[in-house]
Design an enzyme around this catalytic site. Structure first.
Site, short mmCIF file in Angstrom:
data_model
loop_
_atom_site.label_atom_id
_atom_site.label_comp_id
_atom_site.label_asym_id
_atom_site.label_seq_id
_atom_site.Cartn_x
_atom_site.Cartn_y
_atom_site.Cartn_z
N ASP A 134 79.05 59.97 56.51
CA ASP A 134 79.57 59.46 55.24
C ASP A 134 81.03 59.05 55.33
O ASP A 134 81.56 58.44 54.41
CB ASP A 134 79.44 60.52 54.14
CG ASP A 134 78.00 60.95 53.93
OD1 ASP A 134 77.12 60.08 54.02
OD2 ASP A 134 77.76 62.14 53.68
N ASP B 21 79.06 64.52 52.59
CA ASP B 21 79.48 65.73 53.30
C ASP B 21 79.50 65.60 54.82
O ASP B 21 80.12 66.40 55.48
CB ASP B 21 78.60 66.91 52.90
CG ASP B 21 77.16 66.71 53.34
OD1 ASP B 21 76.78 65.55 53.57
OD2 ASP B 21 76.43 67.70 53.45
N ASP C 208 75.50 60.83 48.37
CA ASP C 208 74.70 61.02 49.57
C ASP C 208 73.54 61.94 49.19
O ASP C 208 73.62 62.67 48.21
CB ASP C 208 75.59 61.68 50.63
CG ASP C 208 74.81 62.00 51.89
OD1 ASP C 208 74.04 61.12 52.32
OD2 ASP C 208 74.98 63.10 52.42
N CYS D 29 89.31 81.76 60.04
CA CYS D 29 90.09 82.36 58.97
C CYS D 29 91.39 82.89 59.55
O CYS D 29 91.63 82.80 60.74
CB CYS D 29 89.31 83.49 58.30
SG CYS D 29 88.96 84.83 59.43
N CYS E 147 91.36 85.13 62.68
CA CYS E 147 91.29 84.51 64.00
C CYS E 147 92.71 84.28 64.52
O CYS E 147 93.01 84.52 65.69
CB CYS E 147 90.56 83.17 63.93
SG CYS E 147 88.83 83.32 63.48
#
Lengths: 48, 771
Positions: B671, B667, B477, B70, B73
């Protein structure tokens, strides 16, 4: 009357060009490379 | 001192730094940590030196930081580095996770700064900009400068144009008019030839390829409006400089908006490449260790991978047993046990123990590298989606040129009036140039993407909106997309006593574990209000847990683990699709807890919504048949099981036809090839970065219902875009006969242009509501 209109137009052009040059300088300096971070950065307390 | 993770090490430094070191003597904790060496980012100065550039401000180093979550950091990294001696400046790009570090080489070393970063838990890697990336960055900047220039000059131009319009209506003396026209010409020239250069170049290209496109139409309109205005200025007639400048400015704005929407795409492959470490520890035959670049590893080499590090190459474990987190590669959240002889894949995280690995493939042939190649191939194979305006231009450009030519001929032959012939021919071209066309698609795309973003759906550009609207098949998926990706307690089967007692026993053992199965059990325990004390639990990676209390030995784990401890188990029941955790006290079997990865609660409604939209849902999974069957049956959707990433992508490409585009929802990295092979790749929130980066459509909330909603929004905006294009062309076509008949006055043309633009923008704004 006509002369002063022309002078004013030219003056406004110069003002505009100054702003445009600042914009070019900012792009070249990379001010627009990260448009996501600064909005969080302004929340930081700058003590130093 | 050994620590289990960066976080604990950081906490240790803070605690001891505050003089509270006795915390570690007071606390009751016996689990072994991970060896200290894990946290040493051992880049030596010699290795880093090749990435350092000398500049006027000092030595400059670009690093890619792993672990940024975020904005805080970013803040922390910048502050910590700024406090180091010798650092001139440190800036982190929040979007790309790149750190630009400028330091004084005499006062500090690059390795000291990297070490300072790793002390606070961020892993830094040298970042080299690829030539292609630098090019993309430069072109983005040049587009921005072109647009800025065009916008600035157009603003100036508007002043002169308004004076001229006012003069047309109220009368103006010839000298003032002449001066205004000269200024207008002055500011328009750079807009056409500098800012509009990409269009002119594109038009030249399309002429040489004999494929009329949008660029040709734009250039034709701009050049004709500009050329005619120059002539009109000298001939003392009405000028159209503002038309030429506004076309360029508006279309540049459209491109800029589209570019911004794509912003992050492309950096995904780069980040994926960096998953596998660049340096590896090779074991010489003499037992000595040496650090070498991973690309120099050859099959047969023996390497050492400490816990907490990622595997640099594909290989087979030679010595040691550990748990590997392959989530980022396979999308499966549960860590897998890897013992001697089992294969490990590059990029997977070694979780629990140091292991020795025999290299089986060089770095460039690793699983991750092959996935990258598949993704790149799929991306390059995908033809650039021709925008609707481009397709229309193919018909429209020759049509306009033909009408213009016919008008010219008519006036020349029938009326024998060469001056009117040229004037009217040009008037046709000017009025035909669709000014509102530049706005038709971008405004609708902007409003629709904005409205969708507020609902947690991110489209990566206008073509994606269009493609999503046409989708006929949705490939989903299984793990993490249709299911939650988090195992849940389904069934508690106590051998003796109550279910509550068994769950309490399990909670006592599992409370400290981070294993997804343990977290599932702890969630169930928390629901039943079971609270347990912390205890020194022994962890056997991939097998189970044991706790020795004063009088008993408690165990939880796989069937094999308990059997191996000499505990008699009841025979296996037919529950093969559920994951089992067995429990025992001493030699007494206590029962089993069955966990299952549950369907997302919104899945049935979401599937129904897709079917209602005429989109056919299909499930693709790498999992075995029975697991797939269990998920697909209640939803009554067809499924394909046991697919590798490449097979998923192949399934998508073979199913996909021109009239039947496929939307792929996934995800994980596994994939990624399918996501980029599909017409529209859609990534769910919480997935891996690579899936997000290879998607055209991202959902910021893990809600399957958003897929149908995205399709709805896309269809609505496509309707609006069609309407916009209709209006944009309608006005022009209405004006064409007037222009051809020589009846069009400049003020009518200007009014028509303004009206069509207002229509288009107003129509686009309707997208903000509803959907």
């Amino acid at each position: 009357m006509l002369t002063s209109t022309v002078i004013l137009i030219i003056l406004s052009l110069f003002l505009g060009i100054a702003a445009w040059l600042i914009f070019i300088w900012a792009v070249k300096k990379g001010e627009f490379d990260d448009v996501e971070g600064p909005k969080y950065r302004m929340m930081d307390d700058d003590d130093d | 001192m050994p620590f289990c993770c960066h976080g604990c090490q950081g906490a240790y430094r803070i605690i001891t730094g505050a003089g509270l070191g006795q915390f570690y003597r007071r606390r009751d904790w016996q689990e072994q940590g991970v060896p200290d060496s894990v946290f040493q980012t051992d880049y030596d100065d010699g290795y880093l030196q090749q990435f350092v550039r000398e500049t006027a401000a000092g030595a400059e180093l670009s690093l890619l930081i792993e672990g940024i979550r975020c904005a805080t950091c970013v803040w922390l990294i910048e502050r910590i580095l700024a406090s180091q001696p010798g650092v001139v400046s440190a800036r982190v790009n929040f979007g790309t996770h790149r750190l630009q570090l400028v330091f004084n080489a005499a006062a500090t070393t690059s390795s000291a700064l990297v070490a300072a970063l790793s002390r606070i838990g961020y892993l830094a890697r040298p970042f080299t900009r690829e030539a292609a990336q630098r090019q993309a960055e430069d072109s983005r900047r040049s587009l921005l400068i072109r647009f800025g220039t065009a916008a600035f000059l157009s603003m100036q131009l508007m002043g002169y144009s308004f004076a001229l319009y006012a003069g047309y209506l109220q009368g103006i003396d010839a000298t003032t008019r002449q001066i205004m026209q000269v200024f207008a010409a002055l500011v328009t020239t750079p807009v056409v030839f500098y800012a509009g250069f990409p269009f002119l170049a594109g038009a030249w290209h399309s002429l040489r390829n004999r494929a009329p496109n949008m660029d040709l139409l734009i250039s034709l309109g701009v050049l004709v409006a500009y050329g005619y205005s120059l002539w009109a200025m000298l001939a003392d007639r009405e000028v159209y400089f503002d038309t030429a400048a506004m076309i360029v400015t508006l279309i540049l704005l459209g491109r800029l908006l589209e570019n911004a929407a794509r912003g992050m795409a492309g950096s995904g492959i780069d980040r994926l490449l960096r998953l596998s470490p660049e340096l590896a520890t090779r074991l010489r035959d003499s037992g000595q260790q040496e650090r070498i670049p991973s690309v120099n590893l050859r099959p047969g080499d023996r390497i050492l991978v400490a816990s907490g590090q990622r595997f640099p190459v594909d290989g087979l474990i030679a010595k040691g047993t550990t748990e590997a987190d392959e989530a980022i590669v396979t999308g499966e959240a549960i860590p897998v046990l890897r013992g001697p002889g089992s294969a490990v894949i590059a990029g997977a995280l070694n979780l629990t123990c140091s292991v020795e690995v025999t290299v089986s493939r060089p770095a460039e042939d690793s699983f991750v590298a092959r996935i990258i190649r598949l993704v790149e191939e799929a991306q390059s194979r995908k033809a650039p989606i021709q925008s609707l305006a481009d397709r229309l231009a193919v018909v429209f450009v020759p049509l306009v040129v033909a009408i213009s030519g016919l008008t010219c001929l008519y006036w020349l032959l029938a009326k024998n009036d060469p001056s009117s012939a040229i004037l009217n021919g040009v008037a046709v071209m000017v009025v035909a140039c669709p000014c509102a066309l530049g706005l038709a698609t971008p405004t609708a795309v902007l409003v629709a993407t904005g409205a969708a973003a507020a609902r947690g759906i991110l489209f990566r550009g206008g073509d994606i909106l269009e493609a999503t609207a046409r989708v006929r098949v949705a490939a989903l998926d299984k793990t993490g997309t249709i299911t939650r990706g988090l195992p849940e307690v389904k069934k508690i089967v106590p051998a003796t006593g109550s279910a509550h007692e068994l769950l309490t026993l399990a909670a006592r053992l599992e409370q400290a574990s981070t294993h997804p199965l343990a977290r599932g059990i702890m969630r169930a325990a928390a629901e039943k209000m079971i609270v347990v004390d912390s205890a020194p639990v022994q962890n056997m990676p991939g097998q189970g847990l044991a706790l020795t209390t004063g009088e008993n030995v408690l165990r939880a784990g796989t069937r094999d683990f308990l059997a191996g401890c000499g505990i008699p188990l009841p025979p296996e029941t037919e529950t093969q699709s559920l994951t089992e955790v067995h429990l025992s006290i001493d030699a007494q079997y206590q029962g089993a807890i069955y966990l299952d990865d549950a369907l997302r609660p919104e899945a049935p409604a979401a599937i129904a919504a897709l079917k209602e939209l005429g989109i056919e849902p299909v499930m693709l999974t790498g999992d075995h048949n029975s697991a797939a069957q269990r998920v697909a049956a209640p939803l009554s959707i067809p499924f394909f099981a046991r697919l590798t990433p490449a097979q998923k992508a192949a399934w998508v490409s073979t199913t996909q036809t021109r009239d039947r585009p496929v939307l792929m929802v996934g995800d994980g990295i596994n994939d990624a090839p399918a996501l980029s092979a599909a017409s529209v790749g859609c990534a769910m929130a919480g997935g891996s970065d690579i899936a997000l980066d290879n998607s055209n459509l991202a959902l910021t909330r893990p809600d399957l219902g958003k897929v149908a909603q995205a399709a709805k929004i896309a269809r609505r905006s496509l309707t609006i875009i069609h309407q916009n294009l209709f209006w944009a062309f309608f006005y022009n076509i209405l004006m064409l006969p007037l222009a051809a008949a020589g009846q069009l006055t400049p003020i009518h043309a200007a009014a028509a242009m303004a009206a069509s633009s207002v229509c288009v923008v107003g129509n686009s704004l309707r997208l903000r509501r509803g959907a």
